[in-house]
Design a protein around this motif. Structure first.
Motif, PDB file in Angstrom:
ATOM      1  N   THR A  44       0.818  -1.212   0.000  1.00  8.55           N
ATOM      2  CA  THR A  44       0.000   0.000   0.000  1.00  8.55           C
ATOM      3  C   THR A  44       0.848   1.257   0.000  1.00  8.55           C
ATOM      4  O   THR A  44       0.519   2.247  -0.662  1.00  8.55           O
ATOM      5  CB  THR A  44      -0.941  -0.003   1.213  1.00  8.55           C
ATOM      6  OG1 THR A  44      -1.827  -1.139   1.119  1.00  8.55           O
ATOM      7  CG2 THR A  44      -1.770   1.265   1.285  1.00  8.55           C
ATOM      8  N   ASP A  45       1.975   1.225   0.726  1.00  7.42           N
ATOM      9  CA  ASP A  45       2.761   2.451   0.845  1.00  7.42           C
ATOM     10  C   ASP A  45       3.663   2.719  -0.358  1.00  7.42           C
ATOM     11  O   ASP A  45       4.478   3.640  -0.319  1.00  7.42           O
ATOM     12  CB  ASP A  45       3.551   2.492   2.152  1.00  7.42           C
ATOM     13  CG  ASP A  45       4.416   1.268   2.391  1.00  7.42           C
ATOM     14  OD1 ASP A  45       4.810   0.606   1.415  1.00  7.42           O
ATOM     15  OD2 ASP A  45       4.696   0.969   3.571  1.00  7.42           O
ATOM     16  N   TRP A 214      -1.287  -6.808   3.039  1.00  8.10           N
ATOM     17  CA  TRP A 214      -1.221  -8.253   3.222  1.00  8.10           C
ATOM     18  C   TRP A 214      -1.702  -8.707   4.589  1.00  8.10           C
ATOM     19  O   TRP A 214      -2.178  -9.839   4.733  1.00  8.10           O
ATOM     20  CB  TRP A 214       0.188  -8.753   2.890  1.00  8.10           C
ATOM     21  CG  TRP A 214       0.576  -8.277   1.516  1.00  8.10           C
ATOM     22  CD1 TRP A 214       1.582  -7.426   1.188  1.00  8.10           C
ATOM     23  CD2 TRP A 214      -0.114  -8.572   0.291  1.00  8.10           C
ATOM     24  NE1 TRP A 214       1.580  -7.175  -0.171  1.00  8.10           N
ATOM     25  CE2 TRP A 214       0.544  -7.858  -0.744  1.00  8.10           C
ATOM     26  CE3 TRP A 214      -1.228  -9.358  -0.029  1.00  8.10           C
ATOM     27  CZ2 TRP A 214       0.130  -7.921  -2.068  1.00  8.10           C
ATOM     28  CZ3 TRP A 214      -1.634  -9.422  -1.358  1.00  8.10           C
ATOM     29  CH2 TRP A 214      -0.965  -8.711  -2.350  1.00  8.10           C
ATOM     30  N   ASN A 215      -1.626  -7.839   5.604  1.00  9.19           N
ATOM     31  CA  ASN A 215      -2.245  -8.196   6.887  1.00  9.19           C
ATOM     32  C   ASN A 215      -3.771  -8.208   6.757  1.00  9.19           C
ATOM     33  O   ASN A 215      -4.445  -9.121   7.242  1.00  9.19           O
ATOM     34  CB  ASN A 215      -1.813  -7.194   7.961  1.00  9.19           C
ATOM     35  CG  ASN A 215      -0.313  -7.148   8.142  1.00  9.19           C
ATOM     36  OD1 ASN A 215       0.282  -8.038   8.723  1.00  9.19           O
ATOM     37  ND2 ASN A 215       0.328  -6.089   7.625  1.00  9.19           N
ATOM     38  N   THR A 278      -9.810   6.819  -4.028  1.00 10.30           N
ATOM     39  CA  THR A 278      -9.297   6.816  -5.396  1.00 10.30           C
ATOM     40  C   THR A 278      -7.935   6.138  -5.449  1.00 10.30           C
ATOM     41  O   THR A 278      -7.658   5.322  -6.338  1.00 10.30           O
ATOM     42  CB  THR A 278      -9.183   8.258  -5.919  1.00 10.30           C
ATOM     43  OG1 THR A 278     -10.489   8.831  -5.947  1.00 10.30           O
ATOM     44  CG2 THR A 278      -8.583   8.286  -7.317  1.00 10.30           C
ATOM     45  N   ALA A 279      -7.068   6.476  -4.500  1.00 13.27           N
ATOM     46  CA  ALA A 279      -5.743   5.863  -4.455  1.00 13.27           C
ATOM     47  C   ALA A 279      -5.847   4.348  -4.314  1.00 13.27           C
ATOM     48  O   ALA A 279      -5.099   3.601  -4.960  1.00 13.27           O
ATOM     49  CB  ALA A 279      -4.924   6.448  -3.312  1.00 13.27           C
ATOM     50  N   ALA A 280      -6.762   3.879  -3.474  1.00  7.93           N
ATOM     51  CA  ALA A 280      -6.926   2.432  -3.275  1.00  7.93           C
ATOM     52  C   ALA A 280      -7.329   1.741  -4.567  1.00  7.93           C
ATOM     53  O   ALA A 280      -6.848   0.646  -4.879  1.00  7.93           O
ATOM     54  CB  ALA A 280      -7.961   2.178  -2.177  1.00  7.93           C
ATOM     55  N   VAL A 289      -0.394  -3.245  -6.878  1.00  2.00           N
ATOM     56  CA  VAL A 289      -0.432  -4.116  -5.695  1.00  2.00           C
ATOM     57  C   VAL A 289      -1.195  -5.407  -5.952  1.00  2.00           C
ATOM     58  O   VAL A 289      -0.926  -6.438  -5.351  1.00  2.00           O
ATOM     59  CB  VAL A 289      -1.033  -3.346  -4.490  1.00  2.00           C
ATOM     60  CG1 VAL A 289      -1.130  -4.246  -3.261  1.00  2.00           C
ATOM     61  CG2 VAL A 289      -0.174  -2.121  -4.172  1.00  2.00           C
ATOM     62  N   ASN A 290      -2.185  -5.357  -6.848  1.00  4.34           N
ATOM     63  CA  ASN A 290      -2.963  -6.546  -7.198  1.00  4.34           C
ATOM     64  C   ASN A 290      -3.686  -7.120  -5.979  1.00  4.34           C
ATOM     65  O   ASN A 290      -3.503  -8.278  -5.596  1.00  4.34           O
ATOM     66  CB  ASN A 290      -2.065  -7.617  -7.842  1.00  4.34           C
ATOM     67  CG  ASN A 290      -2.879  -8.729  -8.495  1.00  4.34           C
ATOM     68  OD1 ASN A 290      -4.036  -8.522  -8.871  1.00  4.34           O
ATOM     69  ND2 ASN A 290      -2.284  -9.908  -8.624  1.00  4.34           N
ATOM     70  N   ALA A 291      -4.498  -6.269  -5.362  1.00  2.00           N
ATOM     71  CA  ALA A 291      -5.267  -6.692  -4.179  1.00  2.00           C
ATOM     72  C   ALA A 291      -6.597  -5.954  -4.164  1.00  2.00           C
ATOM     73  O   ALA A 291      -6.777  -4.940  -4.859  1.00  2.00           O
ATOM     74  CB  ALA A 291      -4.480  -6.401  -2.906  1.00  2.00           C
ATOM     75  N   ASP A 292      -7.524  -6.448  -3.363  1.00  2.00           N
ATOM     76  CA  ASP A 292      -8.870  -5.892  -3.258  1.00  2.00           C
ATOM     77  C   ASP A 292      -8.801  -4.424  -2.816  1.00  2.00           C
ATOM     78  O   ASP A 292      -8.313  -4.128  -1.717  1.00  2.00           O
ATOM     79  CB  ASP A 292      -9.663  -6.715  -2.235  1.00  2.00           C
ATOM     80  CG  ASP A 292     -11.116  -6.313  -2.124  1.00  2.00           C
ATOM     81  OD1 ASP A 292     -11.459  -5.182  -2.523  1.00  2.00           O
ATOM     82  OD2 ASP A 292     -11.906  -7.116  -1.601  1.00  2.00           O
TER      83      ASP A 292
END
Length: 413
Positions: A44-45, A214-215, A278-280, A289-292
């Motif tokens: 995320t960061d 990932w957490n 928006t960033a997410a 990142v390839n995540a929800d």
């Protein structure tokens, strides 16, 4: 998912909220267009690097940039040292680990131009091993559960992401606060961030320390729960940094400044909470990142579903922060000394290092100050003051690092 470009962001009415101060100076000595490769890890960061690209901030400062996904922190290190990438979203601790020979070729300099973010990492414990035994911020419960396994002759395995990196030290600090020795009571291994959840799901480790998302992903999949966030271990700790290839940094001051300005503006944009959804969506895309995106967004907003029946934790002033009016981004000498002292504490360095010399070799404080001045970002005035906000209540004095190490109940010198 469709790529969201700067024009689409603006059409959606999302306010950039970023200063244009400093453009005049760049117009006088504008960096010449030249494609630069900026490495990042799927976390995320990485958002400041990705959003600087997506919002057109690199182009605003005359740069042609490719943001390149790296497989691990070790490959990030290698590519920085070889010059295959110009700069990177990087663990704050990596340059010190490399310079001291813990995590790379000793004596090699990887300059830190600025800090990307504070807070926002976590320690996840396996639901199978710890479920119902350990609560949130439950140091005593965690310590008892870990040491009980050792007594049974089945020591537990914990994963972090790079020797001497931030996740390595948050994990060790937490274990020490639990009364556990990272060297003799458990096994500590290295796993790249995006591979943490998959490895826990097949039983390769019993707990891990990593950055988001990932957490949060482990919680959503039901394989682990968040026992502590890194801001609970040390509030407002430095986390990722903008780290350069040293040869490029020394030879190309204008391009280095332009790159840093773009990242700084992205950090300011990200600290406008209205922009985080928006960033997410952007960083959640496969090429990043390839995540929800919902999992990314929740913890970006400070809303932590802990899992394991522990409920929800809302962070209000210490979730992942990227700017804090300039408090986040200044690379502090006191933080560098803290990292080096932890290397001493955990036996990674057998001899006392030259704390200040190493800090000065790595931290580009004058460089950052000049960039911040152009952007009218104030410089913090707290460097080299005692550091607090730790989970064990210890205060660290950067002017006496060796004396500070002796305050810890669990230490290995």
């Amino acid at each position: 998912m469709k790529k969201i470009n700067r024009r689409e962001v603006l059409k959606k009415g999302v306010t950039l909220g970023i200063a244009t101060t400093g453009l005049t100076g760049l117009m006088r000595g504008r960096a010449q267009p030249k494609k630069l490769r900026i490495g990042f890890i799927a976390l995320t960061d990485c958002a400041p690097a990705v959003m600087a690209q997506e919002l057109g901030l690199f182009k605003k400062y005359g740069l042609e940039v490719e943001v390149a996904k790296e497989a691990s922190w070790a490959t990030t290190r290698d590519h920085l040292l070889s010059g295959e990438i110009t700069a990177a979203h990087c663990l704050f601790g990596m340059p010190f680990s490399v310079y001291t020979g813990i995590g790379g070729p000793a004596g090699r300099v990887l300059p830190i131009a600025m800090v990307f973010n504070n807070n926002g990492q976590a320690i996840t414990l396996s639901s199978q091993d710890f479920g119902g035994k350990v609560g949130f911020k439950d140091l005593e419960g965690a310590g008892k559960a870990i040491l009980a396994k050792k007594k049974e002759g089945k020591p537990l395995t914990f994963a972090m992401t790079f020797p001497g990196g931030t996740h390595d030290l948050w994990l060790r600090y937490w274990l020490g606060a639990c009364g556990v020795s990272p060297a003799s009571d458990v096994r500590v291994i290295v796993i790249p961030p995006p591979q943490m959840v998959a490895n826990m799901s097949v039983g390769n480790m019993d707990g891990f320390c990593v950055g988001e998302p990932w957490n949060g992903v482990a919680v959503k999949q039901g394989i682990g729960f968040t026992t502590v966030a890194s801001q609970d271990i040390w509030k407002h700790h430095p986390e990722k940094a903008l780290v350069f290839n040293n040869e490029f940094f020394r030879a190309n001051p204008e391009e280095s400044q332009a790159l840093t300005k773009a990242i700084l503006e992205a950090c300011k944009w990200l600290d406008n909470v209205a922009n985080r959804r928006t960033a997410a969506r952007v960083i959640g895309q496969r090429q990043y990142v390839n995540a929800d995106p919902d999992v990314i967004d929740a913890r970006l907003q400070g809303v932590y579903e802990l899992g394991g029946g522990l409920g929800r934790r809302n962070y209000t002033d210490d979730y992942m922060l990227f700017h804090r009016g300039g408090q986040t981004n200044f690379p502090r000498k006191s933080h560098a000394i803290w990292f080096l002292a932890q290397y001493r504490r955990w036996g990674m360095l057998k001899e006392k290092p030259d704390y200040e010399k190493i800090a000065e070799a790595i931290l580009a404080q004058d460089f950052y100050a000049s960039v911040a001045k152009e952007l009218k970002i104030p410089l913090p005035k707290d460097d080299m003051q005692p550091l607090g906000g730790f989970i064990d209540g210890v205060t660290f004095d950067p002017k006496d690092p060796e004396g500070s190490i002796k305050k810890y109940k669990v230490r290995e010198l």
